[in-house]
Design a protein around this motif. Structure first.
Motif, mmCIF file in Angstrom:
data_model
loop_
_atom_site.group_PDB
_atom_site.id
_atom_site.type_symbol
_atom_site.label_atom_id
_atom_site.label_comp_id
_atom_site.label_asym_id
_atom_site.label_seq_id
_atom_site.Cartn_x
_atom_site.Cartn_y
_atom_site.Cartn_z
ATOM 1 N N ARG A 119 0.835 -1.202 0.000
ATOM 2 C CA ARG A 119 0.000 0.000 0.000
ATOM 3 C C ARG A 119 0.873 1.256 0.000
ATOM 4 O O ARG A 119 0.578 2.235 -0.690
ATOM 5 N N ILE A 120 1.952 1.240 0.781
ATOM 6 C CA ILE A 120 2.863 2.383 0.794
ATOM 7 C C ILE A 120 3.602 2.493 -0.536
ATOM 8 O O ILE A 120 3.804 3.592 -1.069
ATOM 9 N N LYS A 121 3.981 1.345 -1.103
ATOM 10 C CA LYS A 121 4.691 1.351 -2.385
ATOM 11 C C LYS A 121 3.854 1.970 -3.498
ATOM 12 O O LYS A 121 4.394 2.505 -4.466
ATOM 13 N N GLU A 122 2.534 1.892 -3.365
ATOM 14 C CA GLU A 122 1.659 2.485 -4.380
ATOM 15 C C GLU A 122 1.934 3.976 -4.549
ATOM 16 O O GLU A 122 1.717 4.546 -5.622
ATOM 17 N N TYR A 123 2.410 4.594 -3.469
ATOM 18 C CA TYR A 123 2.615 6.044 -3.497
ATOM 19 C C TYR A 123 4.068 6.424 -3.769
ATOM 20 O O TYR A 123 4.465 7.559 -3.538
ATOM 21 N N SER A 124 4.844 5.474 -4.279
ATOM 22 C CA SER A 124 6.223 5.800 -4.641
ATOM 23 C C SER A 124 6.264 6.684 -5.883
ATOM 24 O O SER A 124 7.208 7.456 -6.075
ATOM 25 N N LYS A 125 5.223 6.577 -6.711
ATOM 26 C CA LYS A 125 5.206 7.355 -7.952
ATOM 27 C C LYS A 125 3.886 8.080 -8.172
ATOM 28 O O LYS A 125 3.638 8.600 -9.258
ATOM 29 N N LYS A 126 3.024 8.090 -7.158
ATOM 30 C CA LYS A 126 1.780 8.836 -7.314
ATOM 31 C C LYS A 126 1.493 9.633 -6.052
ATOM 32 O O LYS A 126 1.977 9.312 -4.963
ATOM 33 N N GLU A 127 0.707 10.683 -6.201
ATOM 34 C CA GLU A 127 0.446 11.606 -5.106
ATOM 35 C C GLU A 127 -0.619 11.065 -4.153
ATOM 36 O O GLU A 127 -1.491 10.293 -4.543
ATOM 37 N N LEU A 128 -0.498 11.505 -2.906
ATOM 38 C CA LEU A 128 -1.499 11.211 -1.890
ATOM 39 C C LEU A 128 -1.977 12.534 -1.310
ATOM 40 O O LEU A 128 -1.180 13.313 -0.784
#
Length: 219
Positions: A119-128
């Motif tokens: 779940r954290i890796k999902e935001y390695s290249k996208k904004e939160l």
């Protein structure tokens, strides 16, 4: 001014050279006293008032910079130079525009599951996008507002057992400690809610302030 303050360590030798009546240091952004400024350093300028001497030459500033860096264990300076009013405007106008990169040492209540890590890796290249109410710890002197902030990227490294290093790049003005522990639900979403853990921040370092200052006049 606090003993061994950054302003004093940098400003005092220049003030003596200029025979200035007073001086004031302004930095780009601010952090809690327990946060280290690493990486490329924090952009800053110092304004000297009622000077009796002419502006210092580059070689004078080089000597002062070398002296600070060789004698102080608290502060390291680079690119010390005179700047113009228009240069200073870069810092004054960037308070809500710059990005900052942080490294956080975390303790979590249990080792993260693979689902949480992914779940954290999902935001390695996208904004939160997060919503942050004014933190409890500063409510006594800040307006009670809710602000939308952006986490531009996150990466996570497992150190051992319940310890992790979280690196993240955020919009200026993001409360990092509150993003980690959630601040009693006042920051949503937060790292704790994303990983279904109780997470606490043990150390916080600033790695970079994305701001082109000072002007590239010298190395």
């Amino acid at each position: 001014m606090a003993e061994h303050s950054v302003a004093e360590i940098i400003g005092e030798p220049i003030s003596l050279l200029l025979k200035a009546k007073s001086y004031h240091l302004a930095g780009s952004g601010r952090e809690d006293a327990d946060v280290r400024m690493l990486g490329t350093g924090r952009p800053f300028y110092i304004q000297f008032n009622d000077c009796k001497e002419a502006p210092p030459l580059d070689e004078d500033l080089d000597k002062i910079q070398n002296s600070i860096n060789s004698t102080s264990s608290l502060v390291n300076v680079k690119k010390l130079q005179t700047v113009s009013d228009s240069d200073i405007d870069i810092i004054k106008s960037s308070s809500s525009e710059k990005n900052k990169t942080y490294s956080c040492l975390l303790w979590v209540s249990q080792e993260l599951s693979q689902d949480s890590i992914e779940r954290i890796k999902e935001y390695s290249k996208k904004e939160l996008k997060i919503q942050q109410k004014t933190p409890v710890r500063v409510l006594h002197n800040r307006s009670p507002l809710t602000r939308e902030k952006t986490i531009y990227s996150m990466s996570l490294e497992h150190i051992k057992k319940n310890f992790y290093v979280l690196q993240l790049t955020t919009e200026a003005g993001t409360y990092i400690k509150e993003f980690v522990h959630g601040d009693l639900g006042r920051t949503v979403p937060n790292f704790s809610s994303l990983t279904n853990t109780d997470s606490q921040i043990l150390e916080l370092d600033v790695l970079d302030v994305d701001l082109n200052f000072p002007p590239n006049k010298k190395n």
